[in-house]
Design a protein around this motif. Sequence first.
Motif, PDB file in Angstrom:
ATOM      1  N   TYR A  65       0.843  -1.204   0.000  1.00  0.00           N
ATOM      2  CA  TYR A  65       0.000   0.000   0.000  1.00  0.00           C
ATOM      3  C   TYR A  65       0.877   1.252   0.000  1.00  0.00           C
ATOM      4  O   TYR A  65       0.641   2.198  -0.763  1.00  0.00           O
ATOM      5  N   LEU A  66       1.885   1.279   0.850  1.00  0.00           N
ATOM      6  CA  LEU A  66       2.779   2.428   0.908  1.00  0.00           C
ATOM      7  C   LEU A  66       3.482   2.650  -0.424  1.00  0.00           C
ATOM      8  O   LEU A  66       3.626   3.782  -0.895  1.00  0.00           O
ATOM      9  N   HIS A  67       3.922   1.561  -1.040  1.00  0.00           N
ATOM     10  CA  HIS A  67       4.670   1.673  -2.291  1.00  0.00           C
ATOM     11  C   HIS A  67       3.804   2.242  -3.405  1.00  0.00           C
ATOM     12  O   HIS A  67       4.297   2.989  -4.265  1.00  0.00           O
ATOM     13  N   LEU A  68       2.528   1.925  -3.395  1.00  0.00           N
ATOM     14  CA  LEU A  68       1.629   2.339  -4.481  1.00  0.00           C
ATOM     15  C   LEU A  68       0.942   3.666  -4.222  1.00  0.00           C
ATOM     16  O   LEU A  68       0.238   4.176  -5.104  1.00  0.00           O
ATOM     17  N   THR A  69       1.140   4.235  -3.031  1.00  0.00           N
ATOM     18  CA  THR A  69       0.563   5.543  -2.726  1.00  0.00           C
ATOM     19  C   THR A  69       1.610   6.577  -2.337  1.00  0.00           C
ATOM     20  O   THR A  69       1.351   7.776  -2.448  1.00  0.00           O
ATOM     21  N   ALA A  70       2.777   6.141  -1.852  1.00  0.00           N
ATOM     22  CA  ALA A  70       3.828   7.027  -1.329  1.00  0.00           C
ATOM     23  C   ALA A  70       3.339   7.844  -0.148  1.00  0.00           C
ATOM     24  O   ALA A  70       3.854   8.929   0.126  1.00  0.00           O
ATOM     25  N   ASP A  71       2.337   7.345   0.558  1.00  0.00           N
ATOM     26  CA  ASP A  71       1.865   8.035   1.751  1.00  0.00           C
ATOM     27  C   ASP A  71       2.874   7.852   2.877  1.00  0.00           C
ATOM     28  O   ASP A  71       3.763   6.996   2.807  1.00  0.00           O
ATOM     29  N   GLU A  72       2.748   8.655   3.918  1.00  0.00           N
ATOM     30  CA  GLU A  72       3.594   8.524   5.091  1.00  0.00           C
ATOM     31  C   GLU A  72       2.887   7.672   6.135  1.00  0.00           C
ATOM     32  O   GLU A  72       1.655   7.670   6.222  1.00  0.00           O
ATOM     33  N   GLY A  73       3.671   6.966   6.940  1.00  0.00           N
ATOM     34  CA  GLY A  73       3.092   6.052   7.902  1.00  0.00           C
ATOM     35  C   GLY A  73       2.064   6.715   8.797  1.00  0.00           C
ATOM     36  O   GLY A  73       0.980   6.176   9.039  1.00  0.00           O
ATOM     37  N   ALA A  74       2.389   7.904   9.312  1.00  0.00           N
ATOM     38  CA  ALA A  74       1.483   8.588  10.224  1.00  0.00           C
ATOM     39  C   ALA A  74       0.271   9.173   9.501  1.00  0.00           C
ATOM     40  O   ALA A  74      -0.717   9.518  10.148  1.00  0.00           O
ATOM     41  N   GLY A  75       0.341   9.294   8.185  1.00  0.00           N
ATOM     42  CA  GLY A  75      -0.764   9.887   7.443  1.00  0.00           C
ATOM     43  C   GLY A  75      -1.833   8.901   7.021  1.00  0.00           C
ATOM     44  O   GLY A  75      -2.951   9.290   6.664  1.00  0.00           O
ATOM     45  N   VAL A  76      -1.501   7.607   7.029  1.00  0.00           N
ATOM     46  CA  VAL A  76      -2.444   6.589   6.550  1.00  0.00           C
ATOM     47  C   VAL A  76      -3.442   6.259   7.656  1.00  0.00           C
ATOM     48  O   VAL A  76      -3.056   5.865   8.758  1.00  0.00           O
ATOM     49  N   ALA A  77      -4.718   6.407   7.353  1.00  0.00           N
ATOM     50  CA  ALA A  77      -5.752   6.002   8.306  1.00  0.00           C
ATOM     51  C   ALA A  77      -5.868   4.483   8.291  1.00  0.00           C
ATOM     52  O   ALA A  77      -5.917   3.872   7.217  1.00  0.00           O
ATOM     53  N   PRO A  78      -5.899   3.836   9.457  1.00  0.00           N
ATOM     54  CA  PRO A  78      -6.117   2.386   9.474  1.00  0.00           C
ATOM     55  C   PRO A  78      -7.359   2.014   8.683  1.00  0.00           C
ATOM     56  O   PRO A  78      -8.345   2.752   8.664  1.00  0.00           O
ATOM     57  N   ASP A  79      -7.289   0.858   8.021  1.00  0.00           N
ATOM     58  CA  ASP A  79      -8.384   0.309   7.213  1.00  0.00           C
ATOM     59  C   ASP A  79      -8.529   0.986   5.860  1.00  0.00           C
ATOM     60  O   ASP A  79      -9.510   0.740   5.155  1.00  0.00           O
ATOM     61  N   SER A  80      -7.579   1.804   5.460  1.00  0.00           N
ATOM     62  CA  SER A  80      -7.608   2.362   4.103  1.00  0.00           C
ATOM     63  C   SER A  80      -7.333   1.256   3.090  1.00  0.00           C
ATOM     64  O   SER A  80      -6.606   0.298   3.385  1.00  0.00           O
TER      65      SER A  80
END
Length: 459
Positions: A65-80
């Motif tokens: 998920y991180l690789h395909l969005t480049a989001d930051e760990g603290a920015g990702v809401a659980p269950d996204s």
Amino acid sequence: MAECFTRGWAEAAPAVPVLPGAAYAARRRTLLSARFPGERIVVPAGGLKVRSNDFDYTFRPHSAYLHLTADEGAGVAPDSVLVLEPTGTGHDAMVFTRPRSPRDGGPNGTEFYRDRRYGEFWTGRRRTLAETSDALGLTALPRDDLARALAPDVPTRVVRGQDPVVDAAAPPAAGAESELLEYLSELRLVKDEWEVEQMRAAVDHTVAAFHDVAGELPTAMRLARGERWIEGTFNRRARLEGYGLGFETIAAAGAHACVLHWMRNDGPVRDGELLLLDAGVETDTCYTGDVTRTLPVGGRFTDTQRQVYDLVYAAQSAGIAALRPGARFGDFHDAAARVIAEGLDAWGLRPGGAGPHDRSLYGRYTVCGTGHMLGLDCHDCADARNSAYLQGVLEPGHVLTVEPGLYFQPDDLTIPAHLRGIGVRIEDDFLITADGAVCLSSGLPRAADDVEAWVTAAR
């Protein structure tokens, strides 16, 4: 009571800028789309996991998920959940996520102050859907719409075991799911320029944490559980500079260094013994370093400790020399293993076997391999096919470790008594380039004399 929470709140914050890695993530999604045309691809971030009663572990999103969005760990809401929905020309990418807790008194209007797991007053503010869309550069939709969006009218591949709604929406298909995981792993093998920046930052922070630890050895020596002091010193830097740890810190003093993944870290750190520290800082974007140093706690190796250290150092140096584009991934391991085998043979410590490449000759004292790919996971790209990874060739953009070690168990009667209880590993992180390999962790000394000078100066 609810009435007093429904009024008097400021407007939501303005739109946020797009994340620096979003354009690179979009390119990865384009490659994924081309690999599976006409199929829906579903990649969950995962959810919270209970630690004890009503307390959860710190949330860490799934690496794909991180690789395909480049989001930051603290920015990702659980269950996204990232969904690539097929179109006539490719895929539309969208993220289904929990939006910011509403304060309008509607159906979920009490969540922000009552829900201990997801409420803003309890766990912090989430982004609005618009903010998520702006940050990631793709469509953001409510998590509540996910089940309807996964209607079984399109061939679907999922990353299973991360989200019960996703698992229920697609019947198990082991072959299709395995193929998806393989591709997602192989997509991470070659790092792009943004990922290389993240890796450099992760290793730089890791190097800084090792310097912190060297300065804390005198304090650790005075404590009954000095390993915990070492662990805490490293972990403090990891939280200061990044999202946290890439993996649980291994702070193994004395004979504990013979346990490859010693994570209890509850022993003393004694003068005259060795401390094996294997640890990595994970950046805010969740890329991790992975470095190991074996330090003489008092500042000087004994003659026996240096004998073991120098052999491991020679093996690592041989492995490093074998790193180049076009070389087999196994070449650096073979080079390091050959040095270990020859050294042990010279010491008379090769039980059984006859050939220089027979693992049984030295496996008792080395146990594991000599390195691995590194990235969003410490042991990155683990689901890649052997042909692309373990039996593949090195390419510019690969990031990997070289980490030979020798582990002489304290109860091993096949070795002389003076060697028992000594464990040594040296590990560095390398970026393969068109010209060879760059050591990302070169800010730490490797040779025995330099390590002694470093530890002594840091006291």
